[in-house]
Design a protein around this motif. Sequence first.
Motif, mmCIF file in Angstrom:
data_model
loop_
_atom_site.group_PDB
_atom_site.id
_atom_site.type_symbol
_atom_site.label_atom_id
_atom_site.label_comp_id
_atom_site.label_asym_id
_atom_site.label_seq_id
_atom_site.Cartn_x
_atom_site.Cartn_y
_atom_site.Cartn_z
ATOM 1 N N PHE A 198 0.820 -1.216 0.000
ATOM 2 C CA PHE A 198 0.000 0.000 0.000
ATOM 3 C C PHE A 198 0.853 1.265 0.000
ATOM 4 O O PHE A 198 1.930 1.306 0.601
ATOM 5 N N ASP A 199 0.315 2.288 -0.662
ATOM 6 C CA ASP A 199 0.944 3.607 -0.587
ATOM 7 C C ASP A 199 0.727 4.232 0.783
ATOM 8 O O ASP A 199 1.540 5.052 1.233
ATOM 9 N N ALA A 200 -0.372 3.860 1.434
ATOM 10 C CA ALA A 200 -0.678 4.441 2.747
ATOM 11 C C ALA A 200 -1.479 3.461 3.586
ATOM 12 O O ALA A 200 -2.353 2.763 3.072
ATOM 13 N N VAL A 201 -1.152 3.405 4.860
ATOM 14 C CA VAL A 201 -1.996 2.756 5.858
ATOM 15 C C VAL A 201 -2.577 3.887 6.700
ATOM 16 O O VAL A 201 -1.832 4.686 7.276
ATOM 17 N N TRP A 202 -3.884 3.948 6.751
ATOM 18 C CA TRP A 202 -4.609 5.066 7.371
ATOM 19 C C TRP A 202 -5.382 4.511 8.565
ATOM 20 O O TRP A 202 -6.135 3.551 8.432
ATOM 21 N N ILE A 203 -5.184 5.108 9.735
ATOM 22 C CA ILE A 203 -5.908 4.634 10.918
ATOM 23 C C ILE A 203 -6.337 5.836 11.740
ATOM 24 O O ILE A 203 -5.522 6.547 12.317
ATOM 25 N N SER A 204 -7.632 6.076 11.756
ATOM 26 C CA SER A 204 -8.193 7.249 12.426
ATOM 27 C C SER A 204 -9.056 6.809 13.613
ATOM 28 O O SER A 204 -10.097 6.179 13.431
ATOM 29 N N GLU A 205 -8.573 7.095 14.814
ATOM 30 C CA GLU A 205 -9.304 6.840 16.059
ATOM 31 C C GLU A 205 -9.621 5.358 16.260
ATOM 32 O O GLU A 205 -10.629 5.009 16.864
ATOM 33 N N ALA A 206 -8.771 4.501 15.730
ATOM 34 C CA ALA A 206 -8.969 3.057 15.905
ATOM 35 C C ALA A 206 -7.807 2.410 16.640
ATOM 36 O O ALA A 206 -7.994 1.393 17.306
ATOM 37 N N MET A 207 -6.603 2.983 16.541
ATOM 38 C CA MET A 207 -5.478 2.325 17.174
ATOM 39 C C MET A 207 -5.607 2.286 18.691
ATOM 40 O O MET A 207 -5.084 1.380 19.342
ATOM 41 N N SER A 208 -6.297 3.250 19.255
ATOM 42 C CA SER A 208 -6.485 3.247 20.710
ATOM 43 C C SER A 208 -7.267 2.018 21.164
ATOM 44 O O SER A 208 -7.209 1.649 22.335
ATOM 45 N N HIS A 209 -7.997 1.357 20.250
ATOM 46 C CA HIS A 209 -8.715 0.121 20.578
ATOM 47 C C HIS A 209 -7.799 -1.110 20.573
ATOM 48 O O HIS A 209 -8.176 -2.148 21.108
ATOM 49 N N ILE A 257 -2.019 8.669 11.023
ATOM 50 C CA ILE A 257 -2.676 8.387 12.297
ATOM 51 C C ILE A 257 -3.387 9.614 12.832
ATOM 52 O O ILE A 257 -2.826 10.716 12.866
ATOM 53 N N ALA A 258 -4.631 9.416 13.278
ATOM 54 C CA ALA A 258 -5.321 10.374 14.154
ATOM 55 C C ALA A 258 -5.790 9.556 15.345
ATOM 56 O O ALA A 258 -6.373 8.485 15.169
ATOM 57 N N ASP A 259 -5.502 10.034 16.556
ATOM 58 C CA ASP A 259 -5.885 9.190 17.686
ATOM 59 C C ASP A 259 -5.996 9.981 18.980
ATOM 60 O O ASP A 259 -5.667 11.168 19.044
ATOM 61 N N TRP A 260 -6.452 9.242 20.006
ATOM 62 C CA TRP A 260 -6.659 9.766 21.353
ATOM 63 C C TRP A 260 -5.471 9.385 22.222
ATOM 64 O O TRP A 260 -4.935 8.279 22.093
ATOM 65 N N PHE A 261 -5.097 10.269 23.127
ATOM 66 C CA PHE A 261 -3.944 10.026 23.983
ATOM 67 C C PHE A 261 -4.215 10.562 25.389
ATOM 68 O O PHE A 261 -5.021 11.469 25.571
ATOM 69 N N LYS A 262 -3.498 9.998 26.342
ATOM 70 C CA LYS A 262 -3.447 10.634 27.653
ATOM 71 C C LYS A 262 -2.275 11.608 27.648
ATOM 72 O O LYS A 262 -1.301 11.428 26.897
ATOM 73 N N ASN A 263 -2.370 12.641 28.460
ATOM 74 C CA ASN A 263 -1.274 13.590 28.559
ATOM 75 C C ASN A 263 -0.100 12.935 29.280
ATOM 76 O O ASN A 263 -0.268 11.950 30.008
ATOM 77 N N TYR A 315 -5.591 14.863 21.740
ATOM 78 C CA TYR A 315 -5.879 14.370 20.405
ATOM 79 C C TYR A 315 -4.781 14.899 19.478
ATOM 80 O O TYR A 315 -4.450 16.090 19.515
ATOM 81 N N ALA A 316 -4.234 14.023 18.664
ATOM 82 C CA ALA A 316 -3.165 14.461 17.760
ATOM 83 C C ALA A 316 -3.199 13.665 16.469
ATOM 84 O O ALA A 316 -3.748 12.555 16.395
ATOM 85 N N VAL A 317 -2.611 14.257 15.434
ATOM 86 C CA VAL A 317 -2.411 13.577 14.153
ATOM 87 C C VAL A 317 -0.896 13.451 13.927
ATOM 88 O O VAL A 317 -0.132 14.340 14.284
ATOM 89 N N ILE A 318 -0.500 12.316 13.345
ATOM 90 C CA ILE A 318 0.916 12.017 13.118
ATOM 91 C C ILE A 318 1.042 11.278 11.799
ATOM 92 O O ILE A 318 0.132 10.541 11.405
ATOM 93 N N ALA A 319 2.166 11.442 11.130
ATOM 94 C CA ALA A 319 2.440 10.660 9.923
ATOM 95 C C ALA A 319 3.868 10.107 9.985
ATOM 96 O O ALA A 319 4.794 10.819 10.391
ATOM 97 N N PHE A 320 3.998 8.842 9.586
ATOM 98 C CA PHE A 320 5.304 8.189 9.521
ATOM 99 C C PHE A 320 5.544 7.713 8.090
ATOM 100 O O PHE A 320 4.602 7.545 7.318
ATOM 101 N N GLU A 321 6.799 7.487 7.763
ATOM 102 C CA GLU A 321 7.170 7.060 6.414
ATOM 103 C C GLU A 321 8.067 5.831 6.482
ATOM 104 O O GLU A 321 8.900 5.706 7.387
#
Length: 317
Positions: free
Chosen positions: A170-181, A204-210, A310-316
């Motif tokens: 894949f050119d991209a793996v996209w995961i929005s608000e699911a990795m926290s599960h 990635i877009a996801d939920w985090f604790k501070n 809440y934050a968004v991140i991208a890795f390569e």
Amino acid sequence: MSSATDAISKQYGEPEPAEPTTSWVALKGRIRHHYELASDYYYSLWGEHIHHGYFLTPEDTKEKAQLQLIELLLQKSQVAKGSTVLDVGCGIGGTSRYLAREHGCQVIGITISGRQVELAQKLSLDVPGAKKAADESIEIGDKGGSVRFVELDAEKMADFFDLTNEEKAFDAVWISEAMSHLPDKELFFRNAELLLKKGGKLVIADWFKNEGLGEKEMEADIKPIEDGMLLPPLCTQPDYVKYAEKAGLQIFSKPFDISKDVSKTWDISWSLVQNPALWAFAITQGRDGLAFLQSFRAMRRGFANGNFRYAVIAFEK
């Protein structure tokens, strides 16, 4: 919170204390059960995009804000038009359809819920001009985009897809608000690295604790969210960076914290669920149903005091 909405939630009380999850398999079973039952409600309340909105102006509707979040992820990751995308935890396919229709992407969406696959396929076929292709994907829009949906546990995705041919990566793996599960996040990052082409992006877009929370803050703000949203222990943003780098990925776009810009989502959500019939339905689903709705208050509180992020991140690759 208005006294009227507060009264409705108080009428149904707080859930009983959570029983410890006996295994991650049991937790995933509870997650699957939740989405099998609740996905139709999600659609009726939130629409096709079951994720936060990125509110840039006071006038933004939740629908506009949800699309702005997708566009922010595209901006931060620079995923190109026409890319092949694996949408992990795709829900009912809102993001998959948007990427296909507006950006000409060929998207495979995976979800642990068979009901979500059914809804995603129906909603995709309902798009004007949509048609099934020979490979069972659904062609959407006039930019060459398509979607296909598969019921699949995200932790098994590297076993499901063919990794012997670089052209099938894949050119991209996209995961929005699911990795926290996902219980084993390090496994997810390793699998994502395997599934990506060289130069491919993990978005990635996801939920985090501070960072640096004490026991008091964890008990008051984070534990109710983990309980109600059926989450393993939440991570911090640096945790994801550490897991990604350990898996062989590098930062493309560092964590971009948009907590203040998405928090309005839960003000809107709280107002939307102030329906006695919905609370009564939650009660019939046992303590998990009630804990889910009551956790909305914890989400609002956590965003307000900064303990929940809440934050968004991208890795390569």
